[in-house]
Motif scaffolding. Structure first.
Motif, short mmCIF file in Angstrom:
data_model
loop_
_atom_site.label_atom_id
_atom_site.label_comp_id
_atom_site.label_asym_id
_atom_site.label_seq_id
_atom_site.Cartn_x
_atom_site.Cartn_y
_atom_site.Cartn_z
N ALA A 210 69.30 61.52 120.35
CA ALA A 210 69.72 61.28 118.97
C ALA A 210 69.13 62.31 118.02
CB ALA A 210 69.32 59.87 118.54
N CYS A 211 67.87 62.66 118.23
CA CYS A 211 67.23 63.66 117.37
C CYS A 211 67.83 65.04 117.59
CB CYS A 211 65.73 63.68 117.63
SG CYS A 211 64.84 62.26 116.98
N LEU A 212 68.14 65.38 118.83
CA LEU A 212 68.73 66.69 119.11
C LEU A 212 70.10 66.84 118.47
CD1 LEU A 212 67.74 67.10 122.88
CD2 LEU A 212 66.90 68.48 120.96
N THR A 213 70.96 65.83 118.61
CA THR A 213 72.31 65.93 118.07
C THR A 213 72.34 65.80 116.55
OG1 THR A 213 72.68 63.57 118.46
CG2 THR A 213 73.37 65.09 120.19
N GLY A 214 71.45 64.97 116.00
CA GLY A 214 71.48 64.73 114.57
C GLY A 214 70.64 65.70 113.77
N LEU A 215 69.44 66.00 114.27
CA LEU A 215 68.51 66.85 113.52
C LEU A 215 68.43 68.28 114.06
CD1 LEU A 215 65.56 64.31 113.10
CD2 LEU A 215 67.44 64.76 111.53
N GLY A 216 69.00 68.51 115.24
CA GLY A 216 68.93 69.83 115.86
C GLY A 216 69.44 70.95 114.98
N PRO A 217 70.65 70.81 114.37
CA PRO A 217 71.13 71.90 113.51
C PRO A 217 70.18 72.20 112.34
CG PRO A 217 72.93 70.46 114.10
CD PRO A 217 71.69 69.79 114.58
N ALA A 218 69.63 71.17 111.71
CA ALA A 218 68.69 71.39 110.62
C ALA A 218 67.43 72.08 111.14
CB ALA A 218 68.33 70.07 109.95
N THR A 228 76.20 78.33 109.66
CA THR A 228 77.32 78.58 110.57
C THR A 228 76.83 78.76 112.00
OG1 THR A 228 78.65 79.58 108.82
CG2 THR A 228 79.22 80.13 111.10
N ALA A 229 75.76 79.53 112.18
CA ALA A 229 75.21 79.73 113.52
C ALA A 229 74.71 78.41 114.10
CB ALA A 229 74.06 80.74 113.47
N ALA A 230 74.10 77.57 113.27
CA ALA A 230 73.60 76.28 113.75
C ALA A 230 74.75 75.39 114.22
CB ALA A 230 72.80 75.58 112.65
N ALA A 231 75.86 75.39 113.46
CA ALA A 231 77.04 74.59 113.86
C ALA A 231 77.63 75.12 115.16
CB ALA A 231 78.08 74.62 112.75
N GLN A 232 77.68 76.44 115.30
CA GLN A 232 78.22 77.02 116.53
C GLN A 232 77.32 76.73 117.73
OE1 GLN A 232 78.49 81.06 115.12
NE2 GLN A 232 80.63 80.84 114.49
#
Length: 367
Positions: A210-218, A228-232
């Motif tokens: 849950a932390c990886l999918t939710g907070l990973g991009p941040a 953009t790189a974080a979303a990709q």
């Protein structure tokens, strides 16, 4: 096998479509956080409450399934996800967006209890492989959603609107699947056997996911990457996630499920170290491969230990949701103060300790 597929075709097709929707909606939370933070003029930690709202909704849905699961149908649970995504697509106010996340989460939680055990039972000896296939399709939506999000100009309103439209179509087609699901759900079952250790393993592993999918991009943005790189990279994370679950289809019958769970924890520990010490992007993607194995291997182990009683699935999933609710809630307020790569050090510490515990319990869990 072909006869089983023909017999359960409606259940199989609607299950796959629903899991694609679940993957797409869940994958949007991470890249949407910075945008919601700006649009509603709130702190990133406050925006992170959206993730906890989703998992709180999941918990409510699973709790409802524990007491009244046999009455739920595929159409009902997908309709709930559709309503939640629709509220988030309106983009009118932050409280309404949070409410949408709760309702979307409720449908998500109910869907996991409706589809996972029925697929496992419907396909008999091939059940673990089909469960891996079903959960692999989650990755299809999760891979595509961040890419669509970027293509739409980082617009969460349009992105969640597409999810709502998908839900409308699936809900309209879900009637025959409800009949298949009811037949499977009413088949004879074993007594309920409570097993606390495997539930604890599941709770901690799902908290990491849950932390990886939710907070990973941040966390990637904190490490110096662009939005953009974080979303990709989140799409690449879910591509690795999907690859792991497809791979489980072929190895599920070769290695014991808890052995695979233990290997995934060891891999996650090593990947988190890579992200913390050297390369956040590649390390994050490798974490996706490992996280993709968490739920299917733990779920199969838990059902083997606890039986296939109607209350087993909501108990297993509910235990995982405890971690899914509280871990992002605890971590998100500290995300901006953890330093550039502090998030990945936390992930390395948790997965490393859990891997040691899994190794210590390997024989008893595989028995």
């Amino acid at each position: 096998m072909q006869d089983l597929i023909r017999t359960n075709a409606a259940l199989l097709l609607i299950s796959i479509a629903s899991f694609i929707l679940m993957g797409a909606a869940t994958a949007l939370y991470g890249p949407a956080l910075p945008v919601f933070s700006r649009d509603y003029d709130i702190q990133i930690g406050t925006a992170g409450l959206m993730i906890s709202a989703h998992w709180i909704g999941c918990s409510l849905g699973v709790a409802a399934m524990f007491f009244a699961g046999q009455r739920a149908t595929p159409r009902m649970v997908v309709a709930a996800m559709t309503l939640g995504a629709g509220l988030m697509a309106l983009g009118l106010a932050w409280p309404l967006t949070l409410l949408g996340a709760v309702i979307l989460g409720m449908g998500y939680g109910c869907a996991t209890v409706v589809f996972n055990p029925r697929m496992l039972r419907a396909f008999g000896a091939r059940g673990p492989a089909m469960l891996s296939l079903l959960n692999a399709t989650f990755g299809i939506g999760a891979i595509g959603a961040p890419l669509v999000f970027v293509a739409l100009g980082n617009d969460p309103v349009l992105s969640f609107g597409i999810c709502a439209l998908m839900g409308v179509v699936i809900t309209a087609c879900a009637g025959p699947a409800g009949r298949d699901a009811t037949v499977v759900a009413n088949a004879p079952s074993t007594p309920f056997r409570f097993n606390l250790p495997i539930l604890i393993f599941g709770a901690v592993a799902i908290s990491v996911e849950a932390c990886l999918t939710g907070l990973g991009p941040a966390a990637l943005i904190n490490a110096g990457l662009s939005e953009t790189a974080a979303a990709q990279l989140l799409s690449a994370f879910f591509l690795a996630f999907l690859a792991a679950r497809i791979g489980l289809m072929f190895v599920a019958g070769l290695l014991a499920s808890f052995s695979l769970f233990t290997l995934s924890l060891i891999g996650a520990f090593l990947a988190a170290l890579v992200a913390a010490l050297w390369a956040p992007g590649p390390g994050f993607v490798a974490l996706g491969f490992c996280a993709g194995m968490f739920f299917p291997t733990e779920y199969v182990t838990a059902t083997r230990k606890m039986g296939d009683n109607v209350k087993v699935a909501p108990t297993i999933i509910g235990a995982g949701l405890v971690g899914g609710v509280f871990a992002p809630l605890v971590l998100s307020p500290f995300l901006s103060s953890m330093g550039a790569r502090g998030f990945f050090w936390v992930v390395a510490g948790v997965t490393g300790l859990l891997a040691l515990a899994a190794l210590a319990n390997l024989r008893s869990m595989n028995r």
